[in-house]
Design a protein around this motif. Sequence first.
Motif, PDB file in Angstrom:
ATOM      1  N   GLY A   6     -88.194 -24.972 -35.463  1.00 51.30           N
ATOM      2  CA  GLY A   6     -88.561 -26.012 -34.508  1.00 51.30           C
ATOM      3  C   GLY A   6     -89.119 -27.314 -35.035  1.00 51.30           C
ATOM      4  N   GLN A   7     -89.187 -27.477 -36.342  1.00 45.59           N
ATOM      5  CA  GLN A   7     -89.783 -28.715 -36.857  1.00 45.59           C
ATOM      6  C   GLN A   7     -88.995 -29.950 -36.428  1.00 45.59           C
ATOM      7  OE1 GLN A   7     -91.689 -28.865 -40.795  1.00 45.59           O
ATOM      8  NE2 GLN A   7     -90.137 -30.382 -41.368  1.00 45.59           N
ATOM      9  N   PHE A   8     -87.660 -29.836 -36.452  1.00 50.95           N
ATOM     10  CA  PHE A   8     -86.817 -30.975 -36.086  1.00 50.95           C
ATOM     11  C   PHE A   8     -86.990 -31.351 -34.626  1.00 50.95           C
ATOM     12  CE2 PHE A   8     -82.843 -32.650 -34.332  1.00 50.95           C
ATOM     13  CZ  PHE A   8     -82.641 -33.768 -35.138  1.00 50.95           C
ATOM     14  N   ILE A   9     -86.835 -30.375 -33.742  1.00 55.66           N
ATOM     15  CA  ILE A   9     -86.823 -30.716 -32.322  1.00 55.66           C
ATOM     16  C   ILE A   9     -88.209 -31.129 -31.832  1.00 55.66           C
ATOM     17  CG2 ILE A   9     -87.226 -28.410 -31.326  1.00 55.66           C
ATOM     18  CD1 ILE A   9     -84.816 -29.200 -29.397  1.00 55.66           C
ATOM     19  N   ALA A  10     -89.259 -30.541 -32.388  1.00 55.97           N
ATOM     20  CA  ALA A  10     -90.616 -30.973 -32.028  1.00 55.97           C
ATOM     21  C   ALA A  10     -90.852 -32.404 -32.505  1.00 55.97           C
ATOM     22  CB  ALA A  10     -91.647 -30.029 -32.634  1.00 55.97           C
ATOM     23  N   GLY A  11     -90.387 -32.700 -33.719  1.00 52.90           N
ATOM     24  CA  GLY A  11     -90.534 -34.054 -34.255  1.00 52.90           C
ATOM     25  C   GLY A  11     -89.733 -35.077 -33.488  1.00 52.90           C
ATOM     26  N   MET A  12     -88.515 -34.707 -33.102  1.00 51.16           N
ATOM     27  CA  MET A  12     -87.675 -35.620 -32.330  1.00 51.16           C
ATOM     28  C   MET A  12     -88.278 -35.873 -30.958  1.00 51.16           C
ATOM     29  SD  MET A  12     -85.057 -36.733 -34.074  1.00 51.16           S
ATOM     30  CE  MET A  12     -83.697 -37.138 -32.961  1.00 51.16           C
ATOM     31  N   GLY A  13     -88.858 -34.833 -30.363  1.00 49.52           N
ATOM     32  CA  GLY A  13     -89.490 -35.003 -29.064  1.00 49.52           C
ATOM     33  C   GLY A  13     -90.616 -36.017 -29.106  1.00 49.52           C
ATOM     34  N   ASN A  14     -91.399 -35.976 -30.173  1.00 54.65           N
ATOM     35  CA  ASN A  14     -92.485 -36.943 -30.328  1.00 54.65           C
ATOM     36  C   ASN A  14     -91.969 -38.338 -30.643  1.00 54.65           C
ATOM     37  OD1 ASN A  14     -95.021 -35.910 -29.744  1.00 54.65           O
ATOM     38  ND2 ASN A  14     -95.213 -34.870 -31.700  1.00 54.65           N
ATOM     39  N   GLN A  15     -90.935 -38.400 -31.471  1.00 52.49           N
ATOM     40  CA  GLN A  15     -90.400 -39.694 -31.880  1.00 52.49           C
ATOM     41  C   GLN A  15     -89.664 -40.403 -30.741  1.00 52.49           C
ATOM     42  OE1 GLN A  15     -86.782 -40.647 -34.744  1.00 52.49           O
ATOM     43  NE2 GLN A  15     -88.565 -40.139 -36.006  1.00 52.49           N
ATOM     44  N   HIS A  16     -89.085 -39.624 -29.841  1.00 53.76           N
ATOM     45  CA  HIS A  16     -88.279 -40.200 -28.762  1.00 53.76           C
ATOM     46  C   HIS A  16     -88.727 -39.670 -27.393  1.00 53.76           C
ATOM     47  CE1 HIS A  16     -85.410 -42.040 -31.525  1.00 53.76           C
ATOM     48  NE2 HIS A  16     -85.442 -40.912 -32.220  1.00 53.76           N
ATOM     49  N   PRO A  17     -89.843 -40.160 -26.878  1.00 55.93           N
ATOM     50  CA  PRO A  17     -90.314 -39.713 -25.567  1.00 55.93           C
ATOM     51  C   PRO A  17     -89.380 -40.119 -24.427  1.00 55.93           C
ATOM     52  CG  PRO A  17     -91.610 -41.585 -26.340  1.00 55.93           C
ATOM     53  CD  PRO A  17     -90.757 -41.149 -27.486  1.00 55.93           C
ATOM     54  N   GLU A  18     -88.451 -41.017 -24.716  1.00 52.22           N
ATOM     55  CA  GLU A  18     -87.504 -41.488 -23.703  1.00 52.22           C
ATOM     56  C   GLU A  18     -86.278 -40.590 -23.587  1.00 52.22           C
ATOM     57  OE1 GLU A  18     -85.801 -43.048 -27.527  1.00 52.22           O
ATOM     58  OE2 GLU A  18     -87.794 -42.637 -26.719  1.00 52.22           O
ATOM     59  N   ILE A  19     -86.252 -39.486 -24.342  1.00 54.02           N
ATOM     60  CA  ILE A  19     -85.120 -38.562 -24.351  1.00 54.02           C
ATOM     61  C   ILE A  19     -85.627 -37.151 -24.056  1.00 54.02           C
ATOM     62  CG2 ILE A  19     -83.340 -37.493 -25.817  1.00 54.02           C
ATOM     63  CD1 ILE A  19     -83.267 -40.136 -27.395  1.00 54.02           C
ATOM     64  N   ASN A  20     -84.846 -36.363 -23.331  1.00 52.10           N
ATOM     65  CA  ASN A  20     -85.134 -34.945 -23.129  1.00 52.10           C
ATOM     66  C   ASN A  20     -84.330 -34.125 -24.136  1.00 52.10           C
ATOM     67  OD1 ASN A  20     -86.869 -35.383 -20.955  1.00 52.10           O
ATOM     68  ND2 ASN A  20     -85.225 -35.233 -19.452  1.00 52.10           N
ATOM     69  N   PHE A  21     -84.987 -33.165 -24.775  1.00 53.30           N
ATOM     70  CA  PHE A  21     -84.351 -32.362 -25.817  1.00 53.30           C
ATOM     71  C   PHE A  21     -84.313 -30.887 -25.424  1.00 53.30           C
ATOM     72  CE2 PHE A  21     -85.926 -36.067 -28.065  1.00 53.30           C
ATOM     73  CZ  PHE A  21     -84.890 -36.374 -28.946  1.00 53.30           C
TER      74      PHE A  21
END
Length: 212
Positions: free
Chosen positions: A50-65
């Motif tokens: 989950g490191q990638f998807i957790a990081g992407m979620g923080n980096q891109h709050p304007e996107i749902n993952f």
Amino acid sequence: MRLRNKPWADDYMRENNHVVIENPFQYKGNWQAAFDKDQPLHLEIGSGKGQFIAGMGNQHPEINFIGVERVKSVIVGALKKVLDAETSNVRLLNEDAEDLRDLFHTNEVEHIYLNFSDPWPKTRHEKRRLTFPAFLDQYKDILKNEGKLTLKTDNKGFFEYSVASFSQYGMIIEEISLDLHEMNDPLNVPTEYEEKFSEKGQPIYRCKAKFW
């Protein structure tokens, strides 16, 4: 590597079913209902710890993952990372997802990520590779028009096979990187595997492609 059984995994996921969706099939065609905000939907296939998807979620709050991971003892690690990140735009699915069209409606997803997928190096296992044409058919169906796919891997053979598969399928290759970390891409969110291999001096390959 043998994965250790975690008898507490079921309870942990049930306690956090706002992140790990218990019945994901109910949201097919209406995944926005599983999130707090109506935003573009991105999908990671094989989320690992989950490191990638957790990081992407923080980096891109304007996107749902959405992250799909079939191994229960692995997805609980991803769940912990998502909770620790305190991000509200990430959901996880503990599903095998042999056919993504069972989970997602046509034109529902904008971007798919394949991070360090099993390369299945033997020729007789070619059909199991996640960049085999049958899988590309699935991706094309669930992605919006001109939807994108990003692949990262440490396996040169799988990378070359995948780039050729994308090209033969008619996809538009937007980027090819033969050593991702030499690029120093400030927006790159590494996976656990990526950090491990990179520390050993192994190049990380990345390809960004788009369906027509």
